[in-house]
Design an enzyme around this catalytic site. Structure first.
Site, PDB file in Angstrom:
ATOM      1  N   PHE A  49      20.143 -16.390   6.119  1.00 47.01           N
ATOM      2  CA  PHE A  49      18.996 -16.567   6.857  1.00 47.01           C
ATOM      3  C   PHE A  49      18.460 -14.525   6.588  1.00 47.01           C
ATOM      4  O   PHE A  49      19.084 -14.057   6.506  1.00 47.01           O
ATOM      5  CB  PHE A  49      19.226 -16.575   8.113  1.00 47.01           C
ATOM      6  CG  PHE A  49      20.115 -17.624   8.401  1.00 47.01           C
ATOM      7  CD1 PHE A  49      19.245 -18.779   8.636  1.00 47.01           C
ATOM      8  CD2 PHE A  49      21.119 -18.396   8.008  1.00 47.01           C
ATOM      9  CE1 PHE A  49      19.885 -19.572   8.995  1.00 47.01           C
ATOM     10  CE2 PHE A  49      21.745 -19.648   8.535  1.00 47.01           C
ATOM     11  CZ  PHE A  49      20.780 -20.496   8.741  1.00 47.01           C
ATOM     12  N   ASP A  50      17.601 -14.404   7.347  1.00 49.84           N
ATOM     13  CA  ASP A  50      16.977 -12.999   6.858  1.00 49.84           C
ATOM     14  C   ASP A  50      16.550 -12.674   8.947  1.00 49.84           C
ATOM     15  O   ASP A  50      17.649 -14.474   9.463  1.00 49.84           O
ATOM     16  CB  ASP A  50      14.986 -13.146   7.359  1.00 49.84           C
ATOM     17  CG  ASP A  50      14.473 -12.160   7.475  1.00 49.84           C
ATOM     18  OD1 ASP A  50      15.399 -11.097   7.089  1.00 49.84           O
ATOM     19  OD2 ASP A  50      13.533 -12.403   8.596  1.00 49.84           O
ATOM     20  N   LYS A  51      16.884 -11.669   9.483  1.00 50.82           N
ATOM     21  CA  LYS A  51      17.075 -11.564  11.260  1.00 50.82           C
ATOM     22  C   LYS A  51      16.179 -11.874  11.681  1.00 50.82           C
ATOM     23  O   LYS A  51      15.779 -12.558  12.831  1.00 50.82           O
ATOM     24  CB  LYS A  51      17.974 -10.684  11.403  1.00 50.82           C
ATOM     25  CG  LYS A  51      18.633  -9.699  12.071  1.00 50.82           C
ATOM     26  CD  LYS A  51      19.188  -8.947  12.425  1.00 50.82           C
ATOM     27  CE  LYS A  51      18.332  -7.449  11.970  1.00 50.82           C
ATOM     28  NZ  LYS A  51      17.795  -7.750  14.485  1.00 50.82           N
ATOM     29  N   THR A  52      15.121 -10.511  11.498  1.00 47.60           N
ATOM     30  CA  THR A  52      13.810 -10.177  11.848  1.00 47.60           C
ATOM     31  C   THR A  52      12.781 -11.395  11.804  1.00 47.60           C
ATOM     32  O   THR A  52      12.349 -11.422  11.105  1.00 47.60           O
ATOM     33  CB  THR A  52      13.375  -9.137  12.268  1.00 47.60           C
ATOM     34  OG1 THR A  52      14.874  -8.150  11.916  1.00 47.60           O
ATOM     35  CG2 THR A  52      12.675  -8.639  13.145  1.00 47.60           C
TER      36      THR A  52
END
Length: 637
Positions: free
Chosen positions: A312-315
């Site tokens: 996953f990316d976060k933002t």
């Protein structure tokens, strides 16, 4: 060609006439004892029903394809030679009737795409320059035109609200029927409905370029894209059909039993095997489309079912991307002026952290005139360097400061760590090498993420990994809340790609979930790329799966759906092979004949279709739990 079109158009009528003739023939034999009438009636029924089958077989042969129709046609000719008109009539009728039922049930598996197509807008109310309105075909609307949509109307274009406000039902885009408020400058999408209010919309995408049109096109293409199982079966069928003909010839050569050889042809029809995989694929992708999950083909379904590692990316992915300034440390006597300067520089970027700074600065207006930028340089994954008058301004993360030899004092470094320890993303602004401001920016975790990730683990996902350009402390704070297995922070986009490649090299099947724009390199390099996007062009074009709701429960459903679609395909293949084995054993032991064999064959086709249709209403355990949670509570009487 005209004759073939005529037969195609009237195949159902031919099937009905054949069925009536068979009934009349049976009545003439058993009620009137009229054997000649019985034979003649069934012979006529056989010829009428065999014509469309033989035409299809000939058409396939011209394209060098050995079809099921060829086996049936040869079997009918053989039945005529041995005078078994009842067998040929029943076989051809069952084949046509089976095709009719097959087409009807297959139509049901395509209900999702039909429903989408039916929702396509056809007309638009265009506002002319003089203020008058004109109704026109949606295909005649041009980019830049202003269209008016009132309560109960359908948005005909992708565009931006230039006047009015209203509540829109975006279920055609997201699969979720909740109302969304739209006001000035908000984006709207073709196919959505105005439940309340009125909007004037400036068209930015029209016709086939709209998000809704692309969704329909993608689902149609996906349902026609073959999985690995389908491709294998197609190749298998090309060799299987001529092999059956050869087998029938060998049976006759050794047994001199013409009837037995013809029966082998009938029993050899691989109908259930050929139809089993495609119908599962169509039903599974249709289920996803109804819920705003776009899966780009059967091969994507196959691969996603094997995924064991989610990255996953976060933002904007794990978090909502709606950031606010939660903490600020100032090292200047002119706070509002420095805030205005930061907002001016961040105005050249659309990064969520920058937007949070702009919003915060607007709440603290400065008396100074807006600064003029003479030069800017955006460093992906780090920040922005700008020239303002004779000053050099750098705004970005710690890596950006290190890159430009900007040092923090002990007090500033302590402030930075405190903000990061609180789980906030940090942005530092320095003017001429001196730190002026440190922003602590908080982003809310998406609703239901923690529960969804737990459900994904239960469905077979072994590893959850977060890759982010944010600082390590903030990343770890989010990872702890969500029980992630691994977290890697302070990464540039190209460094994220390297991590994805390494995970694949270690033998993992990797899916990367991002926003479809900044993370497109990682999405492209993963085994499966998933965009949490509300209809952006890049999200739709670059990823294998698009979650239009941008929700994690949709991700859980997509993964569960992929696994069940693959399992359903395997079930159908097993049913088809088991049917062939059953028929061959029946032929050896003498309890299966030509007509009964064709009946079992057609029944097996319907069984695999009905089995696949279960996918249309498929829900995961997590879906059911969510439904129970959101169900309104009623007070006992």
């Amino acid at each position: 060609m005209k004759f073939q079109l005529f037969l195609t158009k009237h195949t159902n009528h031919i099937t009905l006439v054949t069925g009536i003739l068979i009934v009349l023939g049976e009545l003439s034999k058993f009620l009137l004892n009229f054997t000649l009438g019985y034979q003649v009636t069934l012979a006529i029924a056989s010829i009428i029903a065999a014509v469309p089958i033989a035409v299809r077989a000939w058409s396939a042969l011209r394209n060098k394809v050995f079809s099921i129709e060829l086996l049936v046609s040869i079997a009918v000719i053989g039945a005529f030679i041995i005078g078994e008109f009842n067998e040929s009539a029943i076989v051809t009728f069952l084949f046509l009737f089976g095709s009719y039922l097959e087409s009807k049930t297959l139509q049901k598996t395509r209900t999702a795409i039909k429903g989408l197509t039916d929702m396509s807008p056809t007309t638009a109310t265009v506002v002319n320059a003089d203020g008058t309105t004109e109704d026109m075909d949606v295909d005649d609307v041009d980019e830049g035109d202003i269209v008016l949509v009132k309560t109960g109307g359908q948005v005909p274009v992708d565009g931006e609200v230039v006047e009015g406000s209203g509540y829109l039902n975006e279920s055609s885009i997201t699969g979720e029927s909740r109302q969304v408020n739209k006001q000035l400058k908000d984006s709207v999408y073709s196919g959505t409905m105005v439940e309340n209010g009125y909007l004037k919309i400036k068209a930015t995408q029209v016709g086939d370029d709209t998000t809704f049109a692309k969704i329909i096109e993608l689902v149609e293409e996906a349902q026609d894209t073959k999985s690995k199982a389908e491709k294998f079966i197609d190749r298998f069928a090309q060799y299987y059909t001529p092999a059956v003909i050869v087998l029938a010839a060998l049976v006759f050569a050794f047994s001199r039993d013409f009837r037995l050889a013809i029966t082998v042809l009938v029993l050899g029809c691989p109908g259930a095997l050929v139809i089993g995989a495609p119908v599962s694929n169509v039903a599974g992708i249709g289920n996803g489309a109804k819920r705003g999950i776009l899966i780009k083909g059967g091969e994507v379904v196959d691969t996603f079912a094997k995924v064991d590692t989610l990255v996953f990316d976060k933002t904007g992915t794990l978090t909502q991307g709606k950031t606010t300034v939660a903490g600020l440390r100032s090292y200047t006597d002119h706070l509002n002026d420095q805030l205005a300067l930061a907002a001016t520089i961040e105005g050249v970027s659309d990064h969520p952290l920058g937007q949070a700074i702009i919003t915060y600065a607007q709440q603290h207006p400065s008396d100074q005139p807006t600064a003029t930028l003479t030069d800017t340089e955006t460093v992906k994954g780090q920040g922005i360097c700008a020239k303002v008058a004779d000053h050099t301004v750098i705004i970005g993360n710690q890596k950006m400061m290190d890159q430009h030899q900007v040092s923090l004092t002990a007090a500033q470094a302590k402030d930075l760590k405190e903000l990061q320890a609180a789980g906030q993303s940090t942005v530092i602004m320095a003017v001429d090498g001196q730190v002026q401001l440190t922003f602590g920016i908080a982003d809310q975790i998406r609703p239901g993420v923690k529960e969804s990730l737990a459900a994904l683990k239960q469905q077979g996902i072994k590893k959850l990994v977060m890759l982010t350009g944010d600082n390590q402390l903030t990343a770890e704070a989010v990872a702890r809340k969500l029980n992630l297995d691994e977290v890697h922070a302070n990464l540039l986009p190209e460094e994220k790609v390297e991590y994805v490649k390494q995970l694949k090299a270690d033998g993992n099947t990797v899916a990367f979930i991002g926003d479809g724009i900044n993370d497109s390199p990682s999405i492209a390099n993963a085994d499966i790329g998933i965009a949490m996007g509300s209809g952006t062009d890049v999200a739709i074009d670059t990823s294998d799966i698009v979650l239009m709701q941008s929700s994690f429960p949709a991700l859980v459903h997509a993964h569960g759906l992929a696994k069940h679609t693959v399992a359903n395909t395997r079930q159908n293949i097993f049913i088809a092979i088991a049917t062939v084995v059953f028929l061959l054993i029946g032929l050896i032991f003498g309890y299966i004949y030509m007509a009964s064999g064709m009946f079992v064959h057609e029944a097996s086709i319907l069984v695999v279709i009905f089995n696949a249709m279960r996918l249309i209403k498929f829900r995961t355990k997590f879906d059911k739990q969510q439904a129970q949670v959101t169900q309104p509570q009623t007070n006992p009487a």
